[in-house]
Design a protein around this motif. Structure first.
Motif, PDB file in Angstrom:
ATOM      1  N   ASP A  96       0.796  -1.222   0.000  1.00 30.48           N
ATOM      2  CA  ASP A  96       0.000   0.000   0.000  1.00 30.48           C
ATOM      3  C   ASP A  96       0.830   1.274   0.000  1.00 30.48           C
ATOM      4  OD1 ASP A  96      -2.313  -1.489  -0.097  1.00 30.48           O
ATOM      5  OD2 ASP A  96      -2.638  -1.438   2.077  1.00 30.48           O
ATOM      6  N   SER A  97       2.130   1.164   0.174  1.00 30.99           N
ATOM      7  CA  SER A  97       3.025   2.325   0.127  1.00 30.99           C
ATOM      8  C   SER A  97       3.649   2.508  -1.251  1.00 30.99           C
ATOM      9  CB  SER A  97       4.140   2.171   1.167  1.00 30.99           C
ATOM     10  OG  SER A  97       3.595   2.132   2.469  1.00 30.99           O
ATOM     11  N   CYS A  98       3.188   1.721  -2.228  1.00 38.17           N
ATOM     12  CA  CYS A  98       3.795   1.719  -3.564  1.00 38.17           C
ATOM     13  C   CYS A  98       2.892   2.339  -4.625  1.00 38.17           C
ATOM     14  CB  CYS A  98       4.087   0.280  -3.989  1.00 38.17           C
ATOM     15  SG  CYS A  98       5.264  -0.593  -2.952  1.00 38.17           S
ATOM     16  N   ILE A  99       3.521   2.686  -5.718  1.00 35.61           N
ATOM     17  CA  ILE A  99       2.843   3.051  -6.954  1.00 35.61           C
ATOM     18  C   ILE A  99       3.233   1.986  -7.974  1.00 35.61           C
ATOM     19  CG2 ILE A  99       2.867   4.645  -8.908  1.00 35.61           C
ATOM     20  CD1 ILE A  99       3.209   6.913  -7.051  1.00 35.61           C
ATOM     21  N   SER A 100       2.264   1.537  -8.731  1.00 33.73           N
ATOM     22  CA  SER A 100       2.564   0.579  -9.803  1.00 33.73           C
ATOM     23  C   SER A 100       2.950   1.357 -11.057  1.00 33.73           C
ATOM     24  CB  SER A 100       1.352  -0.310 -10.080  1.00 33.73           C
ATOM     25  OG  SER A 100       0.208   0.476 -10.370  1.00 33.73           O
ATOM     26  N   VAL A 101       3.904   0.840 -11.796  1.00 34.97           N
ATOM     27  CA  VAL A 101       4.409   1.500 -13.001  1.00 34.97           C
ATOM     28  C   VAL A 101       4.307   0.539 -14.179  1.00 34.97           C
ATOM     29  CG1 VAL A 101       6.404   2.580 -14.118  1.00 34.97           C
ATOM     30  CG2 VAL A 101       6.020   2.903 -11.657  1.00 34.97           C
ATOM     31  N   GLN A 102       3.609   0.975 -15.193  1.00 32.01           N
ATOM     32  CA  GLN A 102       3.505   0.212 -16.438  1.00 32.01           C
ATOM     33  C   GLN A 102       4.820   0.367 -17.201  1.00 32.01           C
ATOM     34  OE1 GLN A 102       0.972   1.993 -19.476  1.00 32.01           O
ATOM     35  NE2 GLN A 102       0.090  -0.023 -19.865  1.00 32.01           N
ATOM     36  N   LEU A 103       5.319  -0.718 -17.749  1.00 29.72           N
ATOM     37  CA  LEU A 103       6.526  -0.675 -18.575  1.00 29.72           C
ATOM     38  C   LEU A 103       6.153  -1.048 -20.003  1.00 29.72           C
ATOM     39  CD1 LEU A 103       9.135  -2.419 -16.223  1.00 29.72           C
ATOM     40  CD2 LEU A 103       8.772   0.039 -16.568  1.00 29.72           C
ATOM     41  N   PRO A 104       5.853  -0.050 -20.840  1.00 28.52           N
ATOM     42  CA  PRO A 104       5.487  -0.360 -22.228  1.00 28.52           C
ATOM     43  C   PRO A 104       6.674  -0.940 -22.987  1.00 28.52           C
ATOM     44  CG  PRO A 104       5.749   1.997 -21.944  1.00 28.52           C
ATOM     45  CD  PRO A 104       5.901   1.378 -20.580  1.00 28.52           C
ATOM     46  N   SER A 105       6.392  -1.703 -24.019  1.00 27.83           N
ATOM     47  CA  SER A 105       7.475  -2.305 -24.787  1.00 27.83           C
ATOM     48  C   SER A 105       8.365  -1.220 -25.379  1.00 27.83           C
ATOM     49  CB  SER A 105       6.923  -3.209 -25.888  1.00 27.83           C
ATOM     50  OG  SER A 105       6.152  -2.451 -26.790  1.00 27.83           O
ATOM     51  N   GLY A 106       9.642  -1.539 -25.488  1.00 31.85           N
ATOM     52  CA  GLY A 106      10.603  -0.601 -26.038  1.00 31.85           C
ATOM     53  C   GLY A 106      11.754  -0.360 -25.084  1.00 31.85           C
ATOM     54  N   ALA A 107      12.453   0.743 -25.289  1.00 35.07           N
ATOM     55  CA  ALA A 107      13.670   1.042 -24.535  1.00 35.07           C
ATOM     56  C   ALA A 107      13.428   1.171 -23.040  1.00 35.07           C
ATOM     57  CB  ALA A 107      14.309   2.325 -25.074  1.00 35.07           C
ATOM     58  N   LEU A 108      12.298   1.740 -22.660  1.00 33.62           N
ATOM     59  CA  LEU A 108      12.011   1.910 -21.239  1.00 33.62           C
ATOM     60  C   LEU A 108      11.885   0.547 -20.559  1.00 33.62           C
ATOM     61  CD1 LEU A 108       9.964   4.740 -19.834  1.00 33.62           C
ATOM     62  CD2 LEU A 108       9.557   2.484 -18.908  1.00 33.62           C
ATOM     63  N   ARG A 109      11.101  -0.352 -21.135  1.00 30.84           N
ATOM     64  CA  ARG A 109      10.963  -1.705 -20.568  1.00 30.84           C
ATOM     65  C   ARG A 109      12.299  -2.436 -20.599  1.00 30.84           C
ATOM     66  NH1 ARG A 109       6.700  -5.838 -23.059  1.00 30.84           N
ATOM     67  NH2 ARG A 109       5.266  -4.373 -22.093  1.00 30.84           N
ATOM     68  N   ASP A 110      13.012  -2.320 -21.699  1.00 24.83           N
ATOM     69  CA  ASP A 110      14.295  -3.013 -21.828  1.00 24.83           C
ATOM     70  C   ASP A 110      15.282  -2.572 -20.752  1.00 24.83           C
ATOM     71  OD1 ASP A 110      13.229  -4.245 -24.065  1.00 24.83           O
ATOM     72  OD2 ASP A 110      14.308  -2.972 -25.493  1.00 24.83           O
ATOM     73  N   SER A 111      15.212  -1.316 -20.334  1.00 30.70           N
ATOM     74  CA  SER A 111      16.165  -0.774 -19.365  1.00 30.70           C
ATOM     75  C   SER A 111      15.750  -0.935 -17.913  1.00 30.70           C
ATOM     76  CB  SER A 111      16.383   0.718 -19.627  1.00 30.70           C
ATOM     77  OG  SER A 111      16.952   0.903 -20.894  1.00 30.70           O
ATOM     78  N   LEU A 112      14.444  -0.991 -17.642  1.00 31.73           N
ATOM     79  CA  LEU A 112      13.995  -0.963 -16.248  1.00 31.73           C
ATOM     80  C   LEU A 112      13.377  -2.248 -15.723  1.00 31.73           C
ATOM     81  CD1 LEU A 112      12.403   2.605 -15.958  1.00 31.73           C
ATOM     82  CD2 LEU A 112      14.704   1.849 -15.322  1.00 31.73           C
ATOM     83  N   ASN A 113      13.025  -3.203 -16.591  1.00 31.23           N
ATOM     84  CA  ASN A 113      12.374  -4.402 -16.050  1.00 31.23           C
ATOM     85  C   ASN A 113      13.348  -5.166 -15.148  1.00 31.23           C
ATOM     86  OD1 ASN A 113      13.230  -7.183 -17.257  1.00 31.23           O
ATOM     87  ND2 ASN A 113      13.292  -5.764 -19.005  1.00 31.23           N
ATOM     88  N   LEU A 114      12.804  -5.742 -14.100  1.00 34.42           N
ATOM     89  CA  LEU A 114      13.641  -6.396 -13.090  1.00 34.42           C
ATOM     90  C   LEU A 114      14.103  -7.791 -13.480  1.00 34.42           C
ATOM     91  CD1 LEU A 114      11.749  -5.175  -9.913  1.00 34.42           C
ATOM     92  CD2 LEU A 114      14.037  -4.483 -10.692  1.00 34.42           C
ATOM     93  N   VAL A 115      13.513  -8.378 -14.508  1.00 38.99           N
ATOM     94  CA  VAL A 115      13.959  -9.689 -14.973  1.00 38.99           C
ATOM     95  C   VAL A 115      15.342  -9.565 -15.603  1.00 38.99           C
ATOM     96  CG1 VAL A 115      13.488 -11.596 -16.562  1.00 38.99           C
ATOM     97  CG2 VAL A 115      11.593 -10.502 -15.342  1.00 38.99           C
TER      98      VAL A 115
END
Length: 152
Positions: A96-115
């Motif tokens: 409940d202390s978090c914000i969810s963040v969508q990672l759209p396909s592309g450079a942003l997802r490629d750089s920030l996804n935790l996998v």
């Protein structure tokens, strides 16, 4: 020396833009956008007061991923590349202390996804997107278009 660095930073930014990496935001890219991100970013706590606002900066620490409508996974390994959770505290483990963040396909997802980028866990991020009342049951940042991942 400073002038050489500014020229180098400008050339690197131009190269990133030319290769389609326009989601990347460099602290030294020769524009005012880094300053805008830092000075105008809503904290995780403030974001809830600005639901519905579009194209705004939000900042927080990446604390987890693999979101569902009822939980956030705070420990690796992670399996989802499409979203992550940010919080005001890098050690947060309360959904409940978090914000969810969508990672759209592309450079942003490629750089920030935790996998693919487990080192992003615990890092401060600045993200520019639209504040939504609910994404995975939390205040959400959807359609992010720009980001900066800090060193802290």
């Amino acid at each position: 020396m400073k002038k050489h660095f500014e020229i180098f930073a400008t050339l690197v930014t131009a190269a990133l833009l030319a290769c389609g990496c326009d989601a990347f935001l460099s602290r030294n890219d020769g524009t005012d956008e880094w300053g805008e991100a830092v000075s105008s970013a809503f904290s995780v706590r403030e974001a809830g007061e600005h639901i519905g606002e579009k194209d705004v900066w939000v900042t927080g620490y990446v604390v987890g991923g693999d979101l569902t409508s009822s939980k956030v996974k705070f420990e690796p390994p992670f399996s989802s590349r499409t979203c992550l959770a940010i919080a005001a505290d890098p050690l947060c483990t309360e959904r409940d202390s978090c914000i969810s963040v969508q990672l759209p396909s592309g450079a942003l997802r490629d750089s920030l996804n935790l996998v693919d980028n487990p080192a992003v866990l615990g890092k401060r991020v600045y993200l520019k997107g639209d504040l939504d009342p609910s994404y995975y049951g939390l205040t959400g940042l959807k359609s992010p278009s720009r980001y900066y991942a800090g060193n802290d």
